[in-house]
Write a protein that holds these residues in place. Structure first.
Motif, PDB file in Angstrom:
ATOM      1  N   ASP A   1     -29.649  40.883  48.913  1.00  0.00           N
ATOM      2  CA  ASP A   1     -30.580  42.037  49.110  1.00  0.00           C
ATOM      3  C   ASP A   1     -30.612  42.466  50.550  1.00  0.00           C
ATOM      4  OD1 ASP A   1     -31.657  41.440  46.478  1.00  0.00           O
ATOM      5  OD2 ASP A   1     -33.051  39.929  47.207  1.00  0.00           O
ATOM      6  N   ILE A   2     -30.514  41.649  51.706  1.00  0.00           N
ATOM      7  CA  ILE A   2     -30.430  41.990  52.736  1.00  0.00           C
ATOM      8  C   ILE A   2     -29.134  42.703  53.133  1.00  0.00           C
ATOM      9  CG2 ILE A   2     -30.115  41.323  55.134  1.00  0.00           C
ATOM     10  CD1 ILE A   2     -31.675  38.802  54.479  1.00  0.00           C
ATOM     11  N   ILE A   3     -28.151  42.420  52.461  1.00  0.00           N
ATOM     12  CA  ILE A   3     -26.486  43.200  52.565  1.00  0.00           C
ATOM     13  C   ILE A   3     -26.958  44.504  52.004  1.00  0.00           C
ATOM     14  CG2 ILE A   3     -24.228  43.011  52.048  1.00  0.00           C
ATOM     15  CD1 ILE A   3     -24.570  40.042  52.335  1.00  0.00           C
ATOM     16  N   ASP A   4     -27.439  44.628  50.891  1.00  0.00           N
ATOM     17  CA  ASP A   4     -27.544  45.915  50.025  1.00  0.00           C
ATOM     18  C   ASP A   4     -28.247  46.685  51.119  1.00  0.00           C
ATOM     19  OD1 ASP A   4     -25.814  44.986  48.136  1.00  0.00           O
ATOM     20  OD2 ASP A   4     -27.667  44.638  46.720  1.00  0.00           O
ATOM     21  N   LYS A   5     -29.452  46.421  51.548  1.00  0.00           N
ATOM     22  CA  LYS A   5     -30.347  47.339  52.523  1.00  0.00           C
ATOM     23  C   LYS A   5     -29.420  47.925  53.703  1.00  0.00           C
ATOM     24  CE  LYS A   5     -33.360  45.687  55.392  1.00  0.00           C
ATOM     25  NZ  LYS A   5     -34.767  45.043  55.630  1.00  0.00           N
ATOM     26  N   TYR A   6     -28.580  46.903  54.088  1.00  0.00           N
ATOM     27  CA  TYR A   6     -28.047  47.529  55.404  1.00  0.00           C
ATOM     28  C   TYR A   6     -26.439  48.123  55.279  1.00  0.00           C
ATOM     29  CZ  TYR A   6     -30.910  44.904  58.748  1.00  0.00           C
ATOM     30  OH  TYR A   6     -32.064  44.380  59.533  1.00  0.00           O
ATOM     31  N   LYS A   7     -26.295  48.288  53.835  1.00  0.00           N
ATOM     32  CA  LYS A   7     -25.093  48.877  53.702  1.00  0.00           C
ATOM     33  C   LYS A   7     -25.209  50.329  53.554  1.00  0.00           C
ATOM     34  CE  LYS A   7     -22.966  46.303  49.726  1.00  0.00           C
ATOM     35  NZ  LYS A   7     -22.890  46.428  48.382  1.00  0.00           N
TER      36      LYS A   7
ATOM     37  N   PRO B   1     -19.971  46.967  58.083  1.00  0.00           N
ATOM     38  CA  PRO B   1     -20.781  45.978  58.123  1.00  0.00           C
ATOM     39  C   PRO B   1     -21.123  45.131  59.409  1.00  0.00           C
ATOM     40  CG  PRO B   1     -18.423  45.273  57.940  1.00  0.00           C
ATOM     41  CD  PRO B   1     -18.749  46.825  57.941  1.00  0.00           C
ATOM     42  N   PHE B   2     -20.871  45.752  60.549  1.00  0.00           N
ATOM     43  CA  PHE B   2     -21.047  45.439  61.918  1.00  0.00           C
ATOM     44  C   PHE B   2     -22.712  45.161  62.035  1.00  0.00           C
ATOM     45  CE2 PHE B   2     -17.330  48.024  61.863  1.00  0.00           C
ATOM     46  CZ  PHE B   2     -16.264  46.827  62.115  1.00  0.00           C
ATOM     47  N   ASN B   3     -23.481  45.732  61.527  1.00  0.00           N
ATOM     48  CA  ASN B   3     -25.044  45.668  61.461  1.00  0.00           C
ATOM     49  C   ASN B   3     -25.396  44.385  61.121  1.00  0.00           C
ATOM     50  OD1 ASN B   3     -24.464  46.507  58.893  1.00  0.00           O
ATOM     51  ND2 ASN B   3     -26.187  48.103  58.982  1.00  0.00           N
TER      52      ASN B   3
ATOM     53  N   ASP C   1     -30.679  36.858  61.834  1.00  0.00           N
ATOM     54  CA  ASP C   1     -31.299  35.759  61.795  1.00  0.00           C
ATOM     55  C   ASP C   1     -31.524  35.117  60.307  1.00  0.00           C
ATOM     56  OD1 ASP C   1     -30.436  35.058  64.456  1.00  0.00           O
ATOM     57  OD2 ASP C   1     -32.565  35.300  65.145  1.00  0.00           O
ATOM     58  N   ASP C   2     -32.352  35.867  59.701  1.00  0.00           N
ATOM     59  CA  ASP C   2     -32.503  35.547  58.155  1.00  0.00           C
ATOM     60  C   ASP C   2     -31.152  35.344  57.409  1.00  0.00           C
ATOM     61  OD1 ASP C   2     -35.065  35.481  58.839  1.00  0.00           O
ATOM     62  OD2 ASP C   2     -35.512  37.628  58.056  1.00  0.00           O
ATOM     63  N   LEU C   3     -30.296  36.454  57.417  1.00  0.00           N
ATOM     64  CA  LEU C   3     -29.092  36.401  56.836  1.00  0.00           C
ATOM     65  C   LEU C   3     -28.174  35.202  57.184  1.00  0.00           C
ATOM     66  CD1 LEU C   3     -27.307  37.721  54.780  1.00  0.00           C
ATOM     67  CD2 LEU C   3     -26.385  39.024  56.392  1.00  0.00           C
TER      68      LEU C   3
ATOM     69  N   LEU D   1     -29.823  32.118  55.583  1.00  0.00           N
ATOM     70  CA  LEU D   1     -29.264  32.307  54.195  1.00  0.00           C
ATOM     71  C   LEU D   1     -27.813  31.580  54.016  1.00  0.00           C
ATOM     72  CD1 LEU D   1     -31.197  35.532  53.029  1.00  0.00           C
ATOM     73  CD2 LEU D   1     -31.800  32.801  52.386  1.00  0.00           C
ATOM     74  N   VAL D   2     -26.982  32.048  54.655  1.00  0.00           N
ATOM     75  CA  VAL D   2     -25.614  31.474  54.575  1.00  0.00           C
ATOM     76  C   VAL D   2     -25.683  30.178  54.810  1.00  0.00           C
ATOM     77  CG1 VAL D   2     -23.274  31.507  55.670  1.00  0.00           C
ATOM     78  CG2 VAL D   2     -24.588  33.713  55.300  1.00  0.00           C
ATOM     79  N   SER D   3     -26.291  29.643  55.881  1.00  0.00           N
ATOM     80  CA  SER D   3     -26.207  28.009  56.059  1.00  0.00           C
ATOM     81  C   SER D   3     -26.723  27.484  55.029  1.00  0.00           C
ATOM     82  CB  SER D   3     -26.872  27.901  57.419  1.00  0.00           C
ATOM     83  OG  SER D   3     -26.893  26.380  57.769  1.00  0.00           O
ATOM     84  N   SER D   4     -27.919  27.962  54.483  1.00  0.00           N
ATOM     85  CA  SER D   4     -28.668  27.168  53.319  1.00  0.00           C
ATOM     86  C   SER D   4     -27.875  27.027  52.258  1.00  0.00           C
ATOM     87  CB  SER D   4     -30.071  27.822  52.967  1.00  0.00           C
ATOM     88  OG  SER D   4     -30.846  27.591  54.258  1.00  0.00           O
ATOM     89  N   CYS D   5     -27.223  28.302  51.816  1.00  0.00           N
ATOM     90  CA  CYS D   5     -26.237  28.421  50.651  1.00  0.00           C
ATOM     91  C   CYS D   5     -25.197  27.337  50.685  1.00  0.00           C
ATOM     92  CB  CYS D   5     -25.725  29.699  50.522  1.00  0.00           C
ATOM     93  SG  CYS D   5     -24.700  29.783  48.932  1.00  0.00           S
ATOM     94  N   TYR D   6     -24.462  27.079  51.739  1.00  0.00           N
ATOM     95  CA  TYR D   6     -23.603  26.196  51.920  1.00  0.00           C
ATOM     96  C   TYR D   6     -23.777  24.789  51.930  1.00  0.00           C
ATOM     97  CZ  TYR D   6     -19.676  29.564  52.895  1.00  0.00           C
ATOM     98  OH  TYR D   6     -18.754  30.434  52.713  1.00  0.00           O
TER      99      TYR D   6
END
Length: 184
Positions: A52-58, A64-66, A71-73, A76-81
């Motif tokens: 959802d975050i990535i789609d908003k920033y696309k 994708p540098f933005n 931090d929220d993203l 979420l990466v850390s939590s997923c792993y």
């Protein structure tokens, strides 16, 4: 006990390369996982909230540098792993960091088959007829992970990973990188 964040750093280096600026987001048509952020494939993680975050920033010209300073993203990466992979191997209960690092990296790539590959490596060392390679990390698997010779176990595990890639490879474009990763 093994440190999740230390193991995650290794996984992210393999998933994104040395430069997170250029490797964090990919959408390679040759990659069976398709669109991927920090190794998290949309195809296999459709419900991951980070999309959802990535789609908003696309929509930004800086994509994708933005994405890198969000931090929220990153959380979420850390939590997923942690939730999907580290907890599956019971990484918090593995006492030997290099073993936890390799096992965690392998559960990410090539996937959950790595549990059976690790258990078969344990069987190679122990010859324990009562031990079953069932694909579940339980107390027997953890006991062996924490008591066997780490170097011998890792050597056998790496060899099994390479054989897995060589015998089941249907994507020659990535096999050399996967084998290099397996041997690291």
């Amino acid at each position: 006990m093994a440190n999740f964040h230390q193991a995650l750093d290794i996984v992210l280096k393999h998933e994104c390369g040395d430069n997170l600026l250029y490797g964090a987001y990919t959408n390679n048509p040759n990659d069976p996982g398709g669109e991927t952020y920090m190794g998290i494939s949309r195809k296999y993680n459709k419900d991951w909230r980070g999309w959802d975050i990535i789609d908003k920033y696309k929509k930004s010209d800086c994509f994708p540098f933005n994405l890198l300073g969000i931090d929220d993203l990153n959380n979420l990466v850390s939590s997923c792993y942690k939730d999907k992979y580290w907890d599956a191997i019971k990484g918090d209960y593995i006492e030997i960091q290099p073993l936890a690092n390799k096992f965690f990296d392998a559960i990410v790539q090539p996937g959950f088959i790595s549990i059976k590959l690790m258990q078969r490596s344990i069987l190679d060392l122990t010859k324990d007829k009562k031990f079953v390679a069932d694909g579940i990390v339980g107390s027997k698997t953890l006991n062996y992970l924490n008591s066997l010779n780490c170097d011998e176990l890792l050597d056998l595990f790496r060899k099994r990973l390479v054989i897995y890639y060589e015998e089941g490879n249907n994507n020659p474009r990535f096999i050399n990188g996967w084998i290099k990763r397996a041997m690291s």
